[in-house]
Design a protein around this motif. Structure first.
Motif, PDB file in Angstrom:
ATOM      1  N   THR A 131       0.811  -1.145  -0.055  1.00 55.11           N
ATOM      2  CA  THR A 131       0.054  -0.040  -0.021  1.00 55.11           C
ATOM      3  C   THR A 131       0.768   1.321   0.074  1.00 55.11           C
ATOM      4  OG1 THR A 131      -1.596  -1.134   1.249  1.00 55.11           O
ATOM      5  CG2 THR A 131      -1.997   1.418   1.316  1.00 55.11           C
ATOM      6  N   GLN A 132       0.575   2.246  -0.783  1.00 51.18           N
ATOM      7  CA  GLN A 132       1.260   3.490  -0.841  1.00 51.18           C
ATOM      8  C   GLN A 132       0.221   4.814  -0.524  1.00 51.18           C
ATOM      9  OE1 GLN A 132       2.958   3.374  -4.851  1.00 51.18           O
ATOM     10  NE2 GLN A 132       3.979   1.583  -4.360  1.00 51.18           N
ATOM     11  N   LEU A 133       0.897   5.662   0.011  1.00 54.98           N
ATOM     12  CA  LEU A 133       0.411   6.965   0.398  1.00 54.98           C
ATOM     13  C   LEU A 133       1.242   8.210   0.012  1.00 54.98           C
ATOM     14  CD1 LEU A 133      -1.100   6.814   3.919  1.00 54.98           C
ATOM     15  CD2 LEU A 133      -2.410   6.554   1.809  1.00 54.98           C
ATOM     16  N   ASP A 134       0.870   9.353  -0.626  1.00 59.50           N
ATOM     17  CA  ASP A 134       1.579  10.185  -0.753  1.00 59.50           C
ATOM     18  C   ASP A 134       1.288  11.361   0.140  1.00 59.50           C
ATOM     19  OD1 ASP A 134       3.429  12.320  -1.777  1.00 59.50           O
ATOM     20  OD2 ASP A 134       2.952  12.031  -3.933  1.00 59.50           O
ATOM     21  N   GLU A 156       2.551  -6.791   7.173  1.00 61.99           N
ATOM     22  CA  GLU A 156       2.390  -6.185   5.948  1.00 61.99           C
ATOM     23  C   GLU A 156       3.009  -4.745   5.795  1.00 61.99           C
ATOM     24  OE1 GLU A 156      -1.236  -7.085   3.166  1.00 61.99           O
ATOM     25  OE2 GLU A 156      -1.903  -6.538   5.049  1.00 61.99           O
ATOM     26  N   TRP A 157       3.434  -4.221   4.796  1.00 70.24           N
ATOM     27  CA  TRP A 157       4.210  -2.996   4.463  1.00 70.24           C
ATOM     28  C   TRP A 157       3.401  -1.924   3.916  1.00 70.24           C
ATOM     29  CZ3 TRP A 157       9.466  -2.140   6.040  1.00 70.24           C
ATOM     30  CH2 TRP A 157      10.123  -3.361   6.580  1.00 70.24           C
ATOM     31  N   LEU A 158       3.696  -0.739   4.373  1.00 74.89           N
ATOM     32  CA  LEU A 158       3.058   0.637   3.787  1.00 74.89           C
ATOM     33  C   LEU A 158       3.991   1.462   3.478  1.00 74.89           C
ATOM     34  CD1 LEU A 158       0.631   2.513   3.728  1.00 74.89           C
ATOM     35  CD2 LEU A 158       0.827   2.998   6.040  1.00 74.89           C
ATOM     36  N   GLN A 159       3.882   2.142   2.271  1.00 67.56           N
ATOM     37  CA  GLN A 159       5.165   2.977   1.915  1.00 67.56           C
ATOM     38  C   GLN A 159       4.306   4.580   1.792  1.00 67.56           C
ATOM     39  OE1 GLN A 159       6.836   2.498  -2.179  1.00 67.56           O
ATOM     40  NE2 GLN A 159       6.120   4.501  -2.584  1.00 67.56           N
ATOM     41  N   PRO A 185      15.156  16.417  -2.956  1.00 73.13           N
ATOM     42  CA  PRO A 185      15.287  17.261  -1.777  1.00 73.13           C
ATOM     43  C   PRO A 185      14.179  17.857  -1.124  1.00 73.13           C
ATOM     44  CG  PRO A 185      16.756  18.031  -3.484  1.00 73.13           C
ATOM     45  CD  PRO A 185      15.638  16.719  -4.128  1.00 73.13           C
ATOM     46  N   GLY A 186      13.956  17.536   0.229  1.00 75.11           N
ATOM     47  CA  GLY A 186      12.722  18.189   0.866  1.00 75.11           C
ATOM     48  C   GLY A 186      11.696  16.989   1.043  1.00 75.11           C
ATOM     49  N   ALA A 187      11.992  15.731   0.709  1.00 73.88           N
ATOM     50  CA  ALA A 187      11.009  14.981   0.646  1.00 73.88           C
ATOM     51  C   ALA A 187      11.713  13.286   1.095  1.00 73.88           C
ATOM     52  CB  ALA A 187      10.265  14.634  -0.529  1.00 73.88           C
ATOM     53  N   VAL A 188      10.889  12.607   2.034  1.00 70.65           N
ATOM     54  CA  VAL A 188      11.494  11.205   2.241  1.00 70.65           C
ATOM     55  C   VAL A 188      10.248  10.217   2.173  1.00 70.65           C
ATOM     56  CG1 VAL A 188      12.957  12.323   4.238  1.00 70.65           C
ATOM     57  CG2 VAL A 188      10.602  11.496   4.734  1.00 70.65           C
ATOM     58  N   ARG A 189      10.827   9.161   2.069  1.00 69.64           N
ATOM     59  CA  ARG A 189       9.904   7.923   1.912  1.00 69.64           C
ATOM     60  C   ARG A 189       9.971   6.931   3.128  1.00 69.64           C
ATOM     61  NH1 ARG A 189       9.940   5.346  -3.449  1.00 69.64           N
ATOM     62  NH2 ARG A 189       8.135   6.757  -3.697  1.00 69.64           N
ATOM     63  N   LEU A 190       8.944   6.739   3.915  1.00 70.25           N
ATOM     64  CA  LEU A 190       9.002   5.815   4.919  1.00 70.25           C
ATOM     65  C   LEU A 190       8.665   4.343   4.603  1.00 70.25           C
ATOM     66  CD1 LEU A 190       7.397   7.860   8.037  1.00 70.25           C
ATOM     67  CD2 LEU A 190       9.694   7.718   7.223  1.00 70.25           C
ATOM     68  N   LEU A 191       9.093   3.209   5.110  1.00 63.93           N
ATOM     69  CA  LEU A 191       8.697   2.055   4.618  1.00 63.93           C
ATOM     70  C   LEU A 191       8.466   1.331   6.138  1.00 63.93           C
ATOM     71  CD1 LEU A 191      11.206   0.975   2.099  1.00 63.93           C
ATOM     72  CD2 LEU A 191       8.800   1.727   1.654  1.00 63.93           C
ATOM     73  N   ILE A 192       7.098   1.078   6.248  1.00 63.39           N
ATOM     74  CA  ILE A 192       6.641   0.776   7.657  1.00 63.39           C
ATOM     75  C   ILE A 192       6.042  -0.669   7.612  1.00 63.39           C
ATOM     76  CG2 ILE A 192       5.078   1.479   9.382  1.00 63.39           C
ATOM     77  CD1 ILE A 192       4.797   4.275   7.498  1.00 63.39           C
TER      78      ILE A 192
END
Length: 73
Positions: A2-5, A29-32, A62-69
């Motif tokens: 599953t992905q959220l922006d 399960e993983w969430l992005q 620059p200015g953004a990150v991705r969390l994998l949870i």
């Protein structure tokens, strides 16, 4: 996965939306989630770690990150 922006989403709304998305997943399960760097990244990542979830961080542009949870049991 599953992905959220949530880039551009203010605190604490980004944390709430992330938690609601995690609640729909099964344990393991993983969430992005893509977030703005800085306070949003710190607030969401620390809150989820305190709740027992595994959180990995990737830099985006620059200015953004991705969390994998990974949802804990």
């Amino acid at each position: 996965m599953t992905q959220l922006d949530l880039r551009g989403t203010p605190c604490p709304l980004n944390f709430i939306r992330t938690k609601l998305a995690l609640e729909k997943l099964s344990a393991g399960e993983w969430l992005q989630v893509d977030l703005d760097a800085g306070e949003p990244e710190e607030m969401v990542a620390s809150g989820l770690r305190e709740a027992g979830h595994r959180v990995e961080l990737e830099a985006l542009e620059p200015g953004a990150v991705r969390l994998l949870i990974c949802r804990c049991g």
